[in-house]
Design a protein around this motif. Structure first.
Motif, PDB file in Angstrom:
ATOM      1  N   LEU A 237       0.855  -1.199   0.000  1.00  0.00           N
ATOM      2  CA  LEU A 237       0.000   0.000   0.000  1.00  0.00           C
ATOM      3  C   LEU A 237       0.885   1.240   0.000  1.00  0.00           C
ATOM      4  O   LEU A 237       1.070   1.892   1.029  1.00  0.00           O
ATOM      5  CB  LEU A 237      -0.920   0.000   1.222  1.00  0.00           C
ATOM      6  N   PRO A 238       1.456   1.591  -1.149  1.00  0.00           N
ATOM      7  CA  PRO A 238       2.465   2.666  -1.188  1.00  0.00           C
ATOM      8  C   PRO A 238       1.955   4.032  -0.760  1.00  0.00           C
ATOM      9  O   PRO A 238       2.752   4.898  -0.397  1.00  0.00           O
ATOM     10  CB  PRO A 238       2.912   2.668  -2.656  1.00  0.00           C
ATOM     11  N   SER A 239       0.647   4.243  -0.777  1.00  0.00           N
ATOM     12  CA  SER A 239       0.118   5.553  -0.368  1.00  0.00           C
ATOM     13  C   SER A 239      -0.249   5.593   1.112  1.00  0.00           C
ATOM     14  O   SER A 239      -0.730   6.628   1.596  1.00  0.00           O
ATOM     15  CB  SER A 239      -1.120   5.900  -1.212  1.00  0.00           C
ATOM     16  N   THR A 240      -0.019   4.507   1.826  1.00  0.00           N
ATOM     17  CA  THR A 240      -0.361   4.421   3.241  1.00  0.00           C
ATOM     18  C   THR A 240       0.912   4.369   4.072  1.00  0.00           C
ATOM     19  O   THR A 240       1.863   3.671   3.719  1.00  0.00           O
ATOM     20  CB  THR A 240      -1.204   3.166   3.526  1.00  0.00           C
ATOM     21  N   THR A 241       0.935   5.097   5.178  1.00  0.00           N
ATOM     22  CA  THR A 241       2.090   5.040   6.072  1.00  0.00           C
ATOM     23  C   THR A 241       1.711   4.297   7.355  1.00  0.00           C
ATOM     24  O   THR A 241       0.537   4.219   7.725  1.00  0.00           O
ATOM     25  CB  THR A 241       2.587   6.446   6.439  1.00  0.00           C
ATOM     26  N   TYR A 242       2.731   3.782   8.022  1.00  0.00           N
ATOM     27  CA  TYR A 242       2.483   3.156   9.322  1.00  0.00           C
ATOM     28  C   TYR A 242       1.950   4.177  10.317  1.00  0.00           C
ATOM     29  O   TYR A 242       1.128   3.854  11.179  1.00  0.00           O
ATOM     30  CB  TYR A 242       3.751   2.502   9.852  1.00  0.00           C
ATOM     31  N   ARG A 243       2.405   5.415  10.196  1.00  0.00           N
ATOM     32  CA  ARG A 243       1.890   6.468  11.071  1.00  0.00           C
ATOM     33  C   ARG A 243       0.383   6.620  10.878  1.00  0.00           C
ATOM     34  O   ARG A 243      -0.378   6.737  11.849  1.00  0.00           O
ATOM     35  CB  ARG A 243       2.607   7.789  10.792  1.00  0.00           C
ATOM     36  N   ASP A 244      -0.071   6.587   9.602  1.00  0.00           N
ATOM     37  CA  ASP A 244      -1.514   6.649   9.324  1.00  0.00           C
ATOM     38  C   ASP A 244      -2.246   5.479   9.982  1.00  0.00           C
ATOM     39  O   ASP A 244      -3.339   5.643  10.541  1.00  0.00           O
ATOM     40  CB  ASP A 244      -1.782   6.581   7.819  1.00  0.00           C
ATOM     41  N   PRO A 248      -6.349   6.713  15.344  1.00  0.00           N
ATOM     42  CA  PRO A 248      -7.633   6.069  15.647  1.00  0.00           C
ATOM     43  C   PRO A 248      -8.380   5.617  14.398  1.00  0.00           C
ATOM     44  O   PRO A 248      -8.960   4.520  14.381  1.00  0.00           O
ATOM     45  CB  PRO A 248      -8.395   7.154  16.412  1.00  0.00           C
ATOM     46  N   ALA A 249      -8.368   6.429  13.334  1.00  0.00           N
ATOM     47  CA  ALA A 249      -9.040   6.024  12.102  1.00  0.00           C
ATOM     48  C   ALA A 249      -8.355   4.832  11.460  1.00  0.00           C
ATOM     49  O   ALA A 249      -9.010   3.907  10.952  1.00  0.00           O
ATOM     50  CB  ALA A 249      -9.075   7.203  11.120  1.00  0.00           C
ATOM     51  N   GLY A 250      -7.018   4.840  11.471  1.00  0.00           N
ATOM     52  CA  GLY A 250      -6.284   3.720  10.915  1.00  0.00           C
ATOM     53  C   GLY A 250      -6.508   2.442  11.698  1.00  0.00           C
ATOM     54  O   GLY A 250      -6.646   1.351  11.121  1.00  0.00           O
ATOM     55  N   LEU A 251      -6.557   2.546  13.011  1.00  0.00           N
ATOM     56  CA  LEU A 251      -6.799   1.374  13.849  1.00  0.00           C
ATOM     57  C   LEU A 251      -8.203   0.819  13.619  1.00  0.00           C
ATOM     58  O   LEU A 251      -8.407  -0.397  13.608  1.00  0.00           O
ATOM     59  CB  LEU A 251      -6.604   1.738  15.318  1.00  0.00           C
ATOM     60  N   ALA A 252      -9.168   1.703  13.427  1.00  0.00           N
ATOM     61  CA  ALA A 252     -10.532   1.245  13.134  1.00  0.00           C
ATOM     62  C   ALA A 252     -10.571   0.453  11.833  1.00  0.00           C
ATOM     63  O   ALA A 252     -11.291  -0.548  11.719  1.00  0.00           O
ATOM     64  CB  ALA A 252     -11.485   2.440  13.074  1.00  0.00           C
ATOM     65  N   GLU A 253      -9.790   0.887  10.853  1.00  0.00           N
ATOM     66  CA  GLU A 253      -9.724   0.147   9.587  1.00  0.00           C
ATOM     67  C   GLU A 253      -9.073  -1.207   9.786  1.00  0.00           C
ATOM     68  O   GLU A 253      -9.538  -2.225   9.249  1.00  0.00           O
ATOM     69  CB  GLU A 253      -8.956   0.962   8.550  1.00  0.00           C
ATOM     70  N   ASP A 276      -5.623   3.509  22.415  1.00  0.00           N
ATOM     71  CA  ASP A 276      -6.312   3.661  21.135  1.00  0.00           C
ATOM     72  C   ASP A 276      -6.599   2.302  20.493  1.00  0.00           C
ATOM     73  O   ASP A 276      -7.672   2.096  19.908  1.00  0.00           O
ATOM     74  CB  ASP A 276      -5.473   4.520  20.182  1.00  0.00           C
ATOM     75  N   ALA A 277      -5.633   1.381  20.592  1.00  0.00           N
ATOM     76  CA  ALA A 277      -5.847   0.048  20.042  1.00  0.00           C
ATOM     77  C   ALA A 277      -6.983  -0.655  20.769  1.00  0.00           C
ATOM     78  O   ALA A 277      -7.877  -1.253  20.138  1.00  0.00           O
ATOM     79  CB  ALA A 277      -4.564  -0.773  20.139  1.00  0.00           C
ATOM     80  N   HIS A 278      -6.981  -0.587  22.090  1.00  0.00           N
ATOM     81  CA  HIS A 278      -8.046  -1.234  22.860  1.00  0.00           C
ATOM     82  C   HIS A 278      -9.398  -0.606  22.545  1.00  0.00           C
ATOM     83  O   HIS A 278     -10.418  -1.307  22.461  1.00  0.00           O
ATOM     84  CB  HIS A 278      -7.732  -1.137  24.344  1.00  0.00           C
ATOM     85  N   ALA A 279      -9.430   0.703  22.352  1.00  0.00           N
ATOM     86  CA  ALA A 279     -10.678   1.375  22.011  1.00  0.00           C
ATOM     87  C   ALA A 279     -11.221   0.900  20.669  1.00  0.00           C
ATOM     88  O   ALA A 279     -12.448   0.877  20.456  1.00  0.00           O
ATOM     89  CB  ALA A 279     -10.477   2.890  21.995  1.00  0.00           C
TER      90      ALA A 279
END
Length: 342
Positions: A237-244, A248-253, A276-279
């Motif tokens: 996923l070249p347009s996605t970063t680990y930071r993204d 919270p939005a990234g973790l939901a995905e 955030d992960a637990h949430a």
């Protein structure tokens, strides 16, 4: 989206009676201790001796990294380039196999598992990958074969019987996009092995740094673990970063297809990532915990040598207090002692 993944999260929220079968974990509670490539701090990684020592000293899961052979058998090596982990460079019969390849956009020179049949790989012997750091482990050089994933599964089950507890396997798909590009996809062989061995949620957790690799395996009834790097992003996923992915939005995905995240431990300290992960309904298991000073935060270092052991127990205690659900460690014995002390 994996059918049922979201419903499993809702079921867990509804209460124990409605929740799905428990995933693999320690028999007596506390964070899961995962033997990183076995007990890589004490034995050459990905060897039977390394996995066995990890379990003997209390590891709940053992981690095999998966790469394929030329005849499409899954074997366990940290990378498909094997000059650092086997004696291949000292084998004149394989001198002509040395080559340069582009793996995940990076030029790599050496010997590669996909250029060897399983029978050829079985003639090689494992060596310590970090001899300058872990010179004591070099005494085991030349004593162990390259293992197949099936052999690791068989070993985990034997060790489970011997120790009276379930030892889970924690396979990682290495460079899955690259291997699909050369006609040696990892996921179908891994799925077949999990089904053939009837590995359940307490016996297997599948991990990858590439989301599309995990999404190809969402029909499996085993937990999935999204590994996260510190820089850049997943190769697929070249347009996605680990930071993204750690927002919270990234973790939901991630929670739409996976059950766990595995960030570098440096991404956890001083952040809200655990909460955030637990949430988001995810469990979190940071990597990689090691005992040598060079791998420890400065305040936990002891002595003057980079390879001297520091206060690893203090680091485990810190992360256990943060509420992590697992630790990935080269020294599972130390992580278990720290867990008992908590």
């Amino acid at each position: 989206m994996r059918l049922g993944r979201r419903s499993l999260l809702l079921a867990a929220a509804a209460g124990p009676a409605a929740a799905a079968p428990a995933a693999a974990g320690p028999a007596r509670g506390g964070p899961v201790v995962i033997g990183h490539r076995g007990a890589a701090g004490w034995r050459p990684e990905h060897t039977e001796a390394s996995y066995t020592y990890a379990v003997q000293t209390g590891a709940d899961w053992i981690e095999p990294d998966l790469v394929p052979t030329k005849d499409h058998v899954l074997v366990v090596r940290h990378e498909n380039e094997i000059s650092q982990t086997t004696d291949v460079a000292r084998r004149p019969e394989f001198e002509g196999r040395r080559t340069t390849k582009t793996v995940d956009g990076r030029a790599v020179t050496g010997w590669f598992t996909e250029d060897f049949t399983l029978a050829e790989l079985k003639t090689l012997r494992a060596v310590e990958r970090l001899p300058q750091v872990r010179n004591r482990n070099t005494v085991f050089d030349g004593r162990a074969e390259v293992m197949t994933f099936q052999e690791v599964v068989d070993l985990a089950r034997r060790l489970s019987r011997e120790h009276g507890r379930t030892v889970a396997v924690f396979p990682e798909t290495k460079h899955p996009t690259y291997f699909r590009s050369i006609g040696l996809p990892l996921e179908p062989r891994l799925e077949a092995a999990i089904r053939r061995n009837r590995l359940g949620r307490r016996e297997c957790v599948v991990q990858s740094f590439e989301p599309t690799s995990l999404k190809r395996m969402t029909d499996l009834d085993v937990p999935l673990w999204q590994a996260l790097g510190t820089t850049g992003g997943p190769y697929d996923l070249p347009s996605t970063t680990y930071r993204d992915m750690m927002t919270p939005a990234g973790l939901a995905e991630i929670a739409r297809y996976a059950d766990w995240i595995g960030p570098d431990k440096s991404s956890v300290a001083g952040t809200s990532l655990v909460a955030d992960a637990h949430a988001a309904g995810l469990r979190i298991g940071p990597y990689t915990f090691r005992a040598e000073n060079q791998f420890l935060p400065e305040r936990f270092r002891r002595g003057s040598g980079a390879n001297d052991f520091g206060d690893a127990f203090a680091e485990y205690a810190l992360y256990y207090r943060m509420g992590v659900d697992a630790v990935v460690t080269d020294f599972p014995d130390l992580a278990v002692i720290a867990r008992r002390s908590g």
